[in-house]
Write an enzyme that holds these catalytic residues in place. Sequence first.
Site, PDB file in Angstrom:
ATOM      1  N   ASP A 280      47.416  39.777  47.046  1.00 33.69           N
ATOM      2  CA  ASP A 280      46.004  40.150  47.091  1.00 33.69           C
ATOM      3  C   ASP A 280      45.476  39.750  48.468  1.00 33.69           C
ATOM      4  OD1 ASP A 280      46.195  40.941  44.468  1.00 33.69           O
ATOM      5  OD2 ASP A 280      45.345  39.099  43.654  1.00 33.69           O
ATOM      6  N   GLY A 367      40.475  50.554  47.364  1.00 36.27           N
ATOM      7  CA  GLY A 367      39.649  51.359  48.263  1.00 36.27           C
ATOM      8  C   GLY A 367      40.153  52.754  48.539  1.00 36.27           C
ATOM      9  N   ASP A 438      43.011  47.582  34.558  1.00 40.55           N
ATOM     10  CA  ASP A 438      42.512  46.202  34.445  1.00 40.55           C
ATOM     11  C   ASP A 438      41.733  46.040  33.145  1.00 40.55           C
ATOM     12  OD1 ASP A 438      43.363  45.267  37.088  1.00 40.55           O
ATOM     13  OD2 ASP A 438      41.849  46.632  37.872  1.00 40.55           O
ATOM     14  N   ASN A 503      47.660  45.325  34.294  1.00 39.89           N
ATOM     15  CA  ASN A 503      47.155  43.961  34.404  1.00 39.89           C
ATOM     16  C   ASN A 503      46.510  43.533  33.091  1.00 39.89           C
ATOM     17  OD1 ASN A 503      47.525  43.845  37.449  1.00 39.89           O
ATOM     18  ND2 ASN A 503      46.126  45.577  37.283  1.00 39.89           N
TER      19      ASN A 503
END
Length: 580
Positions: A280, A367, A438, A503
């Site tokens: 990350d 992004g 997520d 995740n």
Amino acid sequence: MEAATLGCSHFPTPIARSSSFTTQSRPFSPLELTRTSLKVKPPPTFSARASAAGGGDSVVTLLDYGAGNVRSVRNAIRFLGFDIRDVQTSEDIVNAKRLIFPGVGAFAAAMDVLNRNGLAEALCSYIESDRPFLGICLGLQLLFESSEEKGPGLGLIPGVVGRFDSSHGCRVPHIGWNALQIKDDSEILDDVGNRHVYFVHSYRAIPSDDNKEWISSTCDYGEKFIASVRRGNVHAVQFHPEKNVGLSILRRFLYPKSASKKPVQGKASKLAKRVIACLDVRTNDKGDLVVTKGDQYDVREHTKENEVRNLGKPVELAGQYYLDGADEVSFLNITGFRAFPLDDLPMLQILRYTSENVFVPLTVGGGIRDFTDGHGRYYSSLEVASEYFRSGADKISIGSDAVYAAEEFLKTGVKTGKSSLEQISRVYGNQAVVVSIDPRRVYLRNPDDVKFKAIRTRNPGPNGEEYAWYQCTVNGGREGRPIGAYELAKAVEELGAGEILLNCIDCDGQGKGFDIDLIQMISDAVSIPVIASSGAGAVEHFSEVFTKTNASAALAAGIFHRKEVPIQSVKEHLLKEGIE
């Protein structure tokens, strides 16, 4: 690692996965290094350049038609001591002393580029003259007569390229490190030594009596398919020779007269489970780009200063994980850079540096959507993805944008073709697109309380609830959406995702193991590969997720960054447990 030396009987060897770096001088231009105020420093790198054996011509002609990540091939060629001349016209093919054709994306689109630019005829003539040629991935498929993907090929090898049949029990795309069955006269495969090579494709060619004289190796994935072909000086491979072990293949093509060393023998027999290191990346409060790690997505230290957790420099950590044996490296850009022009995005610099010396697949996420920079210029998600690919990414990962696209698709039942997921998948192929999901666990007393897929959990909720559904989130887990993980996974597969990064916010940073309930539900629901993420804290958690679910890969971050669990320890444990 010993630096490669080169004389009349030596040639560069692939990077050894050891713990030491040596230095290579290939700096970025001052323009690239001074575009932003963010501090991205060139990393220490591995030994690399050497002149061609015997002082001969050290130029490779590269046929790059502009699709996908060709930078990794360029970096591998330069690492092995050659300069590159790009094909601009058919005359460049005619005059080439050795030609490499790396192909990525759609069959018909590639053939259209070749025909429109007058390159197809020159390419056929070059190959038919038995001159040194290496086709890679789509560069192999285009040699066949045609493809089910639409359109005729170059017609040099009999056969039709078709899509893998998922009804045979395999996940499509075929992504990961698989084994080869090599024929005795394969030549450039002599140094593979029964080790895994990297595949990423949805289409394949099948052996037949008509093309058997061309075949130099095959691979098993639900069925036997052609992994490589050879006739004289003409070679082509379905896998990627610029990745790790494959470097030995690229080296053998470039140095055909060099003596072969006895290869390191592996035990590859089938598609391996992958262990992925995730980084990350964001700016800290001083403006440095650092690797961080969240605790349930919170990346700040719980101190008075409340600073961003700093676990190292992204390029150096990626290089170390490659040396440690990671099967892939994934970057997640968790800082918004919306004010930056596209070609100034700091993550692009990280990819460029990393891809020069890290020869395993690189994924980048964060992004990748339409945006307008601080100067008012608009960029489409396809432009953003294209720049990432050109900078060294093999795959891109889409998060929030995929959630919105899936919600719209489930509401209308219409594929507009306009979402970032659909556009990128159509141009680069679904094998290049990962969707990152997520979700957050929401406990229920009754599975009928919600319209989304709910399951009985292994561990009851805080009030004894036996059921749960998984609510998807966007914006780094900060906003819940009216869609479940099951529904999202099914929808994005339909829209063109080639892989799912799964995740779990509840497990993130806890070190208590992956969410087996969630991963089992999703990996059973889709026919594309699923990467398990969030919660790894011990080597046993990796074997657990591979034995209890159909996950194709497992990803971890914090335990690798903090050196609590080395990657090699994970590999050794999996081997001991009989997991390839």
